[in-house]
Each structure stands twice: as structure tokens, then as C-alpha cells.
Motif scaffolding. Sequence first.
Motif, PDB file in Angstrom:
ATOM      1  N   SER A 195       2.674  -1.768  -8.125  1.00  0.00           N
ATOM      2  CA  SER A 195       3.576  -2.245  -7.081  1.00  0.00           C
ATOM      3  C   SER A 195       3.745  -1.148  -6.037  1.00  0.00           C
ATOM      4  O   SER A 195       4.051  -0.001  -6.380  1.00  0.00           O
ATOM      5  N   TRP A 196       3.532  -1.526  -4.771  1.00  0.00           N
ATOM      6  CA  TRP A 196       3.557  -0.563  -3.673  1.00  0.00           C
ATOM      7  C   TRP A 196       4.617  -0.966  -2.640  1.00  0.00           C
ATOM      8  O   TRP A 196       4.777  -2.148  -2.347  1.00  0.00           O
ATOM      9  N   VAL A 197       5.284   0.013  -2.065  1.00  0.00           N
ATOM     10  CA  VAL A 197       6.263  -0.242  -1.015  1.00  0.00           C
ATOM     11  C   VAL A 197       5.552  -0.300   0.333  1.00  0.00           C
ATOM     12  O   VAL A 197       4.730   0.563   0.662  1.00  0.00           O
ATOM     13  N   VAL A 198       5.868  -1.344   1.103  1.00  0.00           N
ATOM     14  CA  VAL A 198       5.369  -1.490   2.473  1.00  0.00           C
ATOM     15  C   VAL A 198       6.587  -1.537   3.384  1.00  0.00           C
ATOM     16  O   VAL A 198       7.448  -2.398   3.235  1.00  0.00           O
ATOM     17  N   ASP A 199       6.658  -0.615   4.325  1.00  0.00           N
ATOM     18  CA  ASP A 199       7.880  -0.408   5.103  1.00  0.00           C
ATOM     19  C   ASP A 199       7.502  -0.089   6.545  1.00  0.00           C
ATOM     20  O   ASP A 199       7.015   1.005   6.840  1.00  0.00           O
ATOM     21  N   SER A 200       7.731  -1.010   7.451  1.00  0.00           N
ATOM     22  CA  SER A 200       7.387  -0.785   8.859  1.00  0.00           C
ATOM     23  C   SER A 200       8.435   0.034   9.584  1.00  0.00           C
ATOM     24  O   SER A 200       8.237   0.408  10.746  1.00  0.00           O
ATOM     25  N   TYR A 201       9.547   0.329   8.928  1.00  0.00           N
ATOM     26  CA  TYR A 201      10.642   1.035   9.594  1.00  0.00           C
ATOM     27  C   TYR A 201      10.698   2.524   9.249  1.00  0.00           C
ATOM     28  O   TYR A 201      11.017   3.347  10.101  1.00  0.00           O
ATOM     29  N   ASN A 202      10.401   2.871   8.015  1.00  0.00           N
ATOM     30  CA  ASN A 202      10.539   4.261   7.580  1.00  0.00           C
ATOM     31  C   ASN A 202       9.310   4.668   6.783  1.00  0.00           C
ATOM     32  O   ASN A 202       9.118   4.232   5.645  1.00  0.00           O
ATOM     33  N   ASP A 203       8.472   5.500   7.382  1.00  0.00           N
ATOM     34  CA  ASP A 203       7.229   5.904   6.734  1.00  0.00           C
ATOM     35  C   ASP A 203       7.444   6.807   5.527  1.00  0.00           C
ATOM     36  O   ASP A 203       6.492   7.096   4.799  1.00  0.00           O
ATOM     37  N   SER A 204       8.660   7.260   5.314  1.00  0.00           N
ATOM     38  CA  SER A 204       8.934   8.066   4.122  1.00  0.00           C
ATOM     39  C   SER A 204       8.796   7.233   2.850  1.00  0.00           C
ATOM     40  O   SER A 204       8.578   7.781   1.769  1.00  0.00           O
ATOM     41  N   PHE A 205       8.953   5.925   2.962  1.00  0.00           N
ATOM     42  CA  PHE A 205       8.795   5.028   1.815  1.00  0.00           C
ATOM     43  C   PHE A 205       7.448   4.324   1.835  1.00  0.00           C
ATOM     44  O   PHE A 205       6.888   4.005   0.794  1.00  0.00           O
ATOM     45  N   ASN A 206       6.935   4.084   3.020  1.00  0.00           N
ATOM     46  CA  ASN A 206       5.733   3.279   3.189  1.00  0.00           C
ATOM     47  C   ASN A 206       4.531   3.865   2.466  1.00  0.00           C
ATOM     48  O   ASN A 206       4.246   5.057   2.563  1.00  0.00           O
ATOM     49  N   GLY A 207       3.817   3.011   1.715  1.00  0.00           N
ATOM     50  CA  GLY A 207       2.580   3.426   1.088  1.00  0.00           C
ATOM     51  C   GLY A 207       2.724   4.116  -0.250  1.00  0.00           C
ATOM     52  O   GLY A 207       1.720   4.502  -0.855  1.00  0.00           O
TER      53      GLY A 207
END
Length: 255
Positions: A195-207
Motif C-alpha cells: 500500500s502506497w500513499v499518493v498525495d498531490s498536496y504534500n510530497d513529504s508523504f507522496n510515494g
Amino acid sequence: MKVCRQSVSLVIHGRALCCLCLWILLLLTGSTVAAPRDPNGYTVVRGGMVDLPPGSTVEGSISRGGAQPDYLIDLNAPEFRPLLAFAARVGRSKDPFWTKIDRILDYVSNRVLPGGDYENEDYWTLMQHFQTIGADVPLSRYIGIKAGVCRENALFMHILLKEAGIPNWHVYARVTGDDGTEDHAFTVVDHDGESWVVDSYNDSFNGHRLKDLMSPTGPSPSNPVAPIRAFRRFRRLKSINNYPTVWIPKKDQGQ
């Protein structure tokens, strides 16, 4: 670096002062969260990892000390047509899995919601209007103002990833990091058994993998990162919240 907060500290000058006045007004006129007019026609979900069909209502932040009205997922609105068409084209393309996600990430953050901070005057004016009239805000209205923070980014990513044929979940979590502890919205996709986090707002979580972000120490340099934009910075998820409340139309669940 974009950071999503329920409570906002604004620097008192220019447009920031205007935003602060609007925020105070919203708090003074705030109301508790309201269920849809026909609550018997909905299934109620309280937080967690959620799939949001069209017609769903998602609790905003007003009842929890914030200023965001409840959201109505109005995918039939004409404003959504170009967004859904773009996502469908991405889904039909022969691009690899992560390239499709990266294209939608860029589209949401740079085309749909480029105004990504709480000091955006159009963002505050929109919230004030729907709070004043006591109505849910259609998600399509954020397309017109091209502004939104983590809550709106996560909702648009959830919808467009699904339109591209990429199943995912909308998540609202308690997070902590160098900026303190706050609530933050994002999406989660499954790929290759993870399971991966995809976050267009905060790249600290994204990917990052969800399990790495939920580790007591947060992601480490040795953890894998998806081949999409990401930022190495200390952030971790403390817990997935049991809010917002979501009302899902039963007809969309085959009930």
C-alpha cells in the motif's frame, strides 16, 4: 512546502488579514455537521480508508474547529467533464502504473488546484458563502476557483485515480513531523502487494509505503520510494482517523 492544517496561524498583513477576518466570521457563524436530507438513503462510514461513490457527502471541518463546509461529490457537474476526460485518457494510455499516477498528480496540483494555501482569498470566500447559506459545498466549485488544500486535493486525486482505472482509498490521518501534529488527507493505492500513499498536496508523504509512514520512526532512507515525485523529510502517520463522517448513497452500493 505545502502543509495542511485545521487551525491556521496567519501573518497579519494584506490578504492574510482578510483571510483571518473571514476565518473568525466562519467560526462565529459555524454550525455542526449536517447529515443529508434523507439519511435513511445513505450508509454512514466514520473515517478509515474509504471509497467515495458519486453523490457521497463528506464531513468538512466546521464541527471540529475548522472552516470547511461538508463536501458533496457532484461528478455530474459540467465542471468535472474535462477532468474526468483527462483521467480516462490517462487510464487508456499504455503508460506504466506509476507514470499514470504521476500525470494525475501533476494535473491536480498544477492545473486543477494550483492555489494550494489557506491564504487564498477565493478559497476563503467560497467557504464563507456556503457556510453562510448553510449548505454543503459541491466539490465542483473548487474547480472554478482553482484552489484547495489537502482535503480538496485528496478528494480530487481519489476521484481521478478511480476514473483512470486505479482503485484507491481516501484517507484522513493524524500526522506528525517537523511542523508539529495535525490532520492530513491523502489517498492510498495498492501495487505489487504493498500500500502506497499518493498525495498531490504534500510530497513529504507522496510515494512512500503506508507501513513505512506508520512506523514509529517514519520512513528511513533504506525504505523503497515509488518512482513519482517525493521529498525526503521527517513525517509519519500516528493513526488513521475515525472521521470525517461520510454518507455513501445506498443506491451506489447496489442496495
